[in-house]
Design a protein around this motif. Structure first.
Motif, short mmCIF file in Angstrom:
data_model
loop_
_atom_site.label_atom_id
_atom_site.label_comp_id
_atom_site.label_asym_id
_atom_site.label_seq_id
_atom_site.Cartn_x
_atom_site.Cartn_y
_atom_site.Cartn_z
N ASP B 293 -13.00 -0.91 -7.66
CA ASP B 293 -12.14 -2.03 -7.27
C ASP B 293 -11.46 -1.78 -5.93
O ASP B 293 -11.26 -0.63 -5.53
N LEU B 294 -11.08 -2.89 -5.28
CA LEU B 294 -10.19 -2.79 -4.13
C LEU B 294 -8.81 -2.41 -4.65
O LEU B 294 -8.39 -2.90 -5.70
N LEU B 413 -2.68 -7.93 5.56
CA LEU B 413 -2.38 -7.12 4.37
C LEU B 413 -3.66 -6.69 3.67
O LEU B 413 -3.79 -5.55 3.22
N ILE B 414 -4.64 -7.60 3.60
CA ILE B 414 -5.92 -7.23 2.95
C ILE B 414 -6.61 -6.14 3.76
O ILE B 414 -7.15 -5.18 3.21
N GLN B 415 -6.57 -6.26 5.08
CA GLN B 415 -7.19 -5.25 5.93
C GLN B 415 -6.49 -3.89 5.79
O GLN B 415 -7.14 -2.85 5.71
N GLU B 448 -5.84 -12.69 -3.95
CA GLU B 448 -7.24 -12.66 -3.47
C GLU B 448 -7.92 -11.34 -3.86
O GLU B 448 -9.08 -11.33 -4.28
N ILE B 449 -7.19 -10.24 -3.73
CA ILE B 449 -7.75 -8.94 -4.11
C ILE B 449 -8.09 -8.92 -5.60
O ILE B 449 -9.18 -8.51 -6.01
N LEU B 450 -7.16 -9.44 -6.44
CA LEU B 450 -7.41 -9.48 -7.88
C LEU B 450 -8.63 -10.33 -8.20
O LEU B 450 -9.47 -9.97 -9.02
N LYS B 451 -8.75 -11.46 -7.51
CA LYS B 451 -9.86 -12.37 -7.76
C LYS B 451 -11.20 -11.72 -7.36
O LYS B 451 -12.19 -11.82 -8.08
#
Ligand SMILES: [Zn+2]
Ligand SMILES: [Zn+2]
Ligand SMILES: [Zn+2]
Lengths: 204, 466
Positions: B293-294, B413-415, B448-451
């Protein structure tokens, strides 16, 4: 308008200054402005009554000069207008920019000292001509001083027995200023001061 | 005067738009090629009269038309009122009286013999994306590779690039940031040992060869025109590219007309997603290469942290987080929103460990410090968002101080989280958002990360947040 140096939007902070309408240069942002360090030094030289320099030659200033002179970004001529105007308003005198050699001026497309003065709204007179295009850095101090005069008075110009202020962007060894001051004094100038934007450390 | 082509000038100038007076060749050699009709001269700045007899300027190098970025002055060279473009001035000033040159003679022939020496294998999903991309290229359709951080985006590009090179085509990989180019270059040199590769960024000297594979910051593409058969824009959502229209124009100008521009990113803008969906040129990879997982962000409140740090006090929660990393010998990155603020915090962190340093875009020792962190010579770095992308450090742990600041949008934040757990040896890690209030962007990034971790986004019709 974005900051001319970092291209970031400038934060306009409405302060007491804007309330009482003191006009400050707004060409660069506060962060960039804080990078420049004042030196405010007054020196005495041979043949020259005083030399006033405003800023030190630090990395920010090196980058500024690179962009202004080497990249030919004339828009930067006004960055230090307030400081220059203030330094030149103290004495009543005829203001004379250090000229460029005509060939060099065409190459650069503008005369950097004239543009600094124009941007600062300071009136000046082009009284000198640069006669010699040699690069100073390659010479020893003795050679520099023994060279024939670097400047001459423009034809048909009368030098009065009054006060002149020479202006240059950067003061390093002082040779340029000595030559210019001596040229003016020999032509009849009573007092010759100098103002430079930057004081660089001299190797001597 | 012979009409013969100077092959060195041809190889250098093909696809470029350059200052006539600042080439690596002598003025005489350039003049000879101009007289022979192999080089065309273009005026640097064009002006046309618009409303009320005002002039409107266009820069013929960077195609800037933003009038606020032109300065008009009395030119001592052309002895007239002259305009120059400030948008591309860092590459040598272009003024009205500047002459630009382009190659219009016979084109160089690029080799068709190349090898792909990369020895890894693509996962089935990577392979699918790679095949999709090759197909899009064949029909000149722009393609989007939407792949999470650490999913092996670069390797996906190897087969399509190889395919193009073998056809004698010229290819460019462009990225907004120099760090990405610097990280890509050695990998591509290993993958394509037979190919003439050139890296272009501020300060890099152009090779004088006809480079078939060009790696370039998007800024460098100001100096290209109709040069490439395909351009791959890596990290297309990064600053300054996403906010600077002239950089987007530069990419369009650098590719040959009708040829496609492909995008590779872990955080595509909605606009890019909608466009790609409408043409069908899209591949999605929601799993990391190693299948884990991320990392999901942990929120830790840090009230009035700015005030405390300005006053010279490091909040205890930060000291604890940092000490734990040092105790476990885990390298760490701590992200800040502002250089000045970060530099206030630096001496406070150095009280915990003197080896902690700060880096930012203009920092002279940035590369050295990042390498020192990789080499475990220092425990961690404080950084601006400059290190949010394109950097891989084994087992790195990440914190953001002031995650509520506007600069930390969803993509940033995702990056930043994407730096964590990239290697299969250390597939997880700490990703903490220290905040003075939770923002919409923080929640968007987290969901978005969870999805993506749940498997969302595999099908283009079920894209997250569409
Ligand atoms: Zn600034
Ligand atoms: Zn331009
Ligand atoms: Zn001109």
């Amino acid at each position: 308008m974005n900051c001319l140096l970092c291209e970031q939007p400038k934060q306009s902070s409405p302060s007491w200054q804007s309330l009482i309408a003191i006009e400050k240069s707004t060409l660069i942002c506060e962060d960039c402005s804080n990078q420049f360090k004042r030196v405010d030094i007054i020196e005495v030289g041979d043949n020259i009554d005083s030399i006033t320099s405003i800023f030190t030659y630090n990395e920010a200033m090196r980058n500024y000069l690179h962009q202004y002179k080497f990249l030919q970004d004339i828009a930067l001529a006004g960055v230090f207008s307030n400081e220059l105007k203030q330094a030149l308003s103290k004495k009543k005198a005829i203001i004379v920019p250090i000229p460029m050699h005509p060939t060099k001026k065409i190459e650069r497309t503008f005369a950097q000292v004239d543009e600094l003065l124009k941007a600062a709204d300071v009136s000046f007179e082009d009284l000198l001509i640069k006669t010699n295009q040699e690069v100073m850095g390659e010479k020893t101090r003795e050679e520099r001083l023994s060279m024939s005069r670097l400047f001459q008075i423009k034809p048909q110009v009368e030098i009065e027995s009054t006060t002149y202020i020479l202006v240059d962007d950067i003061y390093t060894t002082g040779t340029t200023m000595q030559h210019a001051a001596l040229t003016l004094k020999e032509a009849g100038a009573k007092t010759v001061h100098a103002v430079t934007l930057i004081r660089a450390a001299s190797e001597q | 005067m012979p009409k013969s082509i100077n092959p060195a000038i041809r190889d250098f100038l093909d696809g470029r738009i350059w200052l006539r007076l600042h080439t690596p060749f002598t003025i005489e050699d350039i003049n000879q090629q101009i007289e022979a009709g192999h080089i065309e001269i273009i005026q640097g700045i064009e002006s046309k009269l618009v409303f009320m007899n005002r002039k409107s300027y266009t820069c013929n190098r960077c195609e800037n038309t933003d009038q606020s970025k032109f300065t008009i002055f009395n030119c001592a060279k052309c002895e007239a009122s002259c305009a120059y473009c400030r948008n591309c001035i860092k590459m040598g000033r272009v003024a009205s009286c500047t002459e630009l040159i382009v190659w219009k003679g016979e084109q160089p022939i690029y080799p068709t013999s190349h090898t792909l020496a990369w020895e890894g294998t693509l996962t089935p999903r990577q392979q699918q994306a790679s095949d999709d991309l090759t197909r899009s290229q064949e029909i000149n359709r722009s393609h989007l590779i939407y792949a999470v951080c650490g999913s092996g985006k670069t390797e996906i590009l190897f087969p399509p690039i190889f395919h193009l090179l073998k056809q004698g085509k010229r290819v460019c990989i462009a990225a907004p940031r120099v760090d990405v180019i610097l990280e890509l270059e050695p990998r591509l040199r290993v993958a394509f040992p037979q190919t003439e590769i050139e890296s272009l960024y501020g300060g890099a000297k152009p090779t004088m060869k006809a480079s078939q594979l060009v790696l370039a910051t998007t800024h460098q593409l100001y100096r290209f025109q109709h040069a490439f058969d395909a351009i791959f824009v890596d990290e297309a959502d990064a600053f300054p590219y996403k906010a600077d229209e002239t950089l987007q124009k530069a990419v369009r100008k650098a590719v040959k007309p009708t040829k496609p521009i492909h995008f590779v990113t872990a955080t595509p803008s909605d606009k890019l997603l909608v466009e790609a969906k409408s043409t069908g040129g899209i591949s999605i990879i929601n799993r990391r290469y190693h299948g884990h997982d991320l990392p999901t962000p942990a929120y830790i409140s840090l009230w009035k942290y700015e005030h405390h740090i300005q006053k010279g006090r490091l909040p205890k929660k930060l000291t604890d987080w940092t000490n734990e990393r040092i105790k476990k010998s885990e390298p760490f990155l701590i992200f800040f929103h502002h250089i000045g603020f970060m530099e206030k915090a630096e001496p406070l962190f150095q009280l915990i460990h003197p080896g902690i340093h700060s880096v930012h875009a203009a920092h002279p020792d940035r590369k050295t410090y990042v390498q020192a962190l990789r080499d475990k010579a220092i425990p961690g770095l404080l950084t601006t968002t400059i290190l949010e992308r394109g950097i891989t450090i084994q087992n790195v742990q990440v914190a953001v101080i002031g995650a509520e600041q506007r600069i930390f949008d969803k993509a940033a934040l995702i990056q930043i989280g994407g730096r964590v757990g990239r290697s299969s040896a250390f597939p997880t890690g700490d990703f903490t958002l220290f905040h003075n209030g939770i923002t919409y962007a923080m929640d968007e990034a987290k969901s978005e990360i969870l999805k993506l971790n749940k498997g969302g986004g595999t099908n283009p019709d079920e894209l997250p947040f569409m």
